[in-house]
Design a protein around this motif. Structure first.
Motif, PDB file in Angstrom:
ATOM      1  N   ASP A   1     -13.000  -1.565  18.627  1.00 43.96           N
ATOM      2  CA  ASP A   1     -12.619  -0.957  17.456  1.00 43.96           C
ATOM      3  C   ASP A   1     -11.716   0.010  17.682  1.00 43.96           C
ATOM      4  O   ASP A   1     -11.419   0.505  18.802  1.00 43.96           O
ATOM      5  CB  ASP A   1     -13.906  -0.694  16.468  1.00 43.96           C
TER       6      ASP A   1
ATOM      7  N   SER B   1     -18.945   0.131  13.406  1.00 40.65           N
ATOM      8  CA  SER B   1     -18.833  -0.231  12.186  1.00 40.65           C
ATOM      9  C   SER B   1     -20.122  -0.623  11.234  1.00 40.65           C
ATOM     10  O   SER B   1     -20.195  -0.354  10.225  1.00 40.65           O
ATOM     11  CB  SER B   1     -17.864  -1.460  12.143  1.00 40.65           C
TER      12      SER B   1
ATOM     13  N   GLY C   1     -20.828  -1.275   7.835  1.00 40.16           N
ATOM     14  CA  GLY C   1     -19.690  -2.260   7.932  1.00 40.16           C
ATOM     15  C   GLY C   1     -20.429  -3.813   7.918  1.00 40.16           C
ATOM     16  O   GLY C   1     -21.688  -3.782   8.206  1.00 40.16           O
TER      17      GLY C   1
ATOM     18  N   THR D   1     -13.627  -0.336   7.393  1.00 38.72           N
ATOM     19  CA  THR D   1     -14.755   0.235   6.867  1.00 38.72           C
ATOM     20  C   THR D   1     -14.575   1.863   6.809  1.00 38.72           C
ATOM     21  O   THR D   1     -14.374   2.287   8.131  1.00 38.72           O
ATOM     22  CB  THR D   1     -15.842  -0.018   8.015  1.00 38.72           C
TER      23      THR D   1
END
Length: 288
Positions: A145, A188, A193, A206
């Motif tokens: 991420d 997340s 998320g 998110t």
């Protein structure tokens, strides 16, 4: 396979012990073990062990063995870079989402790898770049991420976000998480998320503690380039975090560009468990 790179969590004595045993096991089979200088200092080296710079750990390697947890594997994925060498993740702690192979499975799995009898899970990656006054000042490839978040005393961040060149919204939140399917079970997930099967190709957006409660996680196509411009004042402390391991301080007006990487991470799969079993075990589904 003629050369196998080994990446280990060097501060964990158990990982070091397994790394040493593995280099000896490979030497008996005429396979060169490649390790970085940090790990090399901790091992009794055999004649078939070579030391390389960590940035070159996957050079000419047929396989990368990671001893540790998901964090160690994520770091190794960035080191592998564009070489797309298969990675065998061995978890020496609690079950990992990516390091599926247990210590008991290590050597049977290695035997299959030497014979070429293994399957891989291909995971999409992202490229995140920071543009400052029209120039790219940072660029990194990530497996999990890309996170924009504020410092401890900073106010809510204004993040003007576009997807595929079209304006989406200006998020007012503590931060924003842009995640691959692989990263959907990381930060997340803690921000509510979606859990996304790693075989899918998509990107999730998110918001972290959004000021507007109707701001919900959004899943977009993998080809959709994402642009986020920081609109907060210059007195704010805002950071870009990549895979939770690399941090970049952002300035007002900076633009973060995120797009799909043309390269994949290839993870050797366990034959004793599947993704849904990992989810059930890790997230304790079905327990009361």
């Amino acid at each position: 396979m003629k050369k196998i790179a080994i990446v280990a969590k060097v501060h964990d004595p158990r990982c070091l012990g397994v790394a040493e045993q593995l280099t000896e096991w490979l030497a008996v089979r005429g396979v060169t073990a490649s390790v970085d200088d940090h790990l090399s200092k901790q091992l009794r080296r055999t004649s078939s062990t070579e030391t390389v710079d960590s940035s070159e750990i996957a050079r000419n390697a047929d396989l990368v063995v990671v001893l540790g947890g998901d964090g160690t594997l994520i770091g190794a994925a960035r080191l592998v870079g564009d070489r797309e060498v298969p990675i065998l993740g061995v978890n020496l702690g609690s079950l990992g989402f990516m390091t599926e192979i247990t210590l008991d499975e290590l050597y049977p799995a290695m035997e299959r790898c030497l014979e070429g009898d293994f399957e891989v899970s291909e995971r999409m990656m992202l490229i995140a770049s920071v543009e400052r006054k029209g120039e790219v000042v940072e660029s990194h490839r990530v497996l999990n991420d890309v996170v924009i978040n504020k410092g401890a005393l900073a106010r809510i961040i204004d993040m003007e976000t576009s997807v595929g060149g079209r304006y989406l919204t200006t998020f007012k939140a503590d931060g924003l998480i842009i995640s691959t399917p692989t990263g959907s079970t990381g930060y997340s997930l803690s921000a509510n998320g979606p859990i996304i099967h790693p075989a899918l190709e998509c990107i999730s957006i998110t918001p972290i503690c959004p000021h507007t409660l109707t701001n919900r996680p959004l899943v977009v196509a993998p080809e959709a380039n994402i642009s986020i411009q920081l609109k907060s004042g210059v007195d704010e402390k805002v950071y870009l975090t990549l895979d939770g391991q690399v941090g970049v301080k952002l300035m007002s007006g900076d633009k973060v560009q995120i797009e799909r990487s043309e390269h994949l991470t290839r993870l050797v799969q366990s034959r004793s468990k599947d993704y849904f079993e990992v989810l059930r075990t890790k997230l304790k589904w079905g327990e009361r």
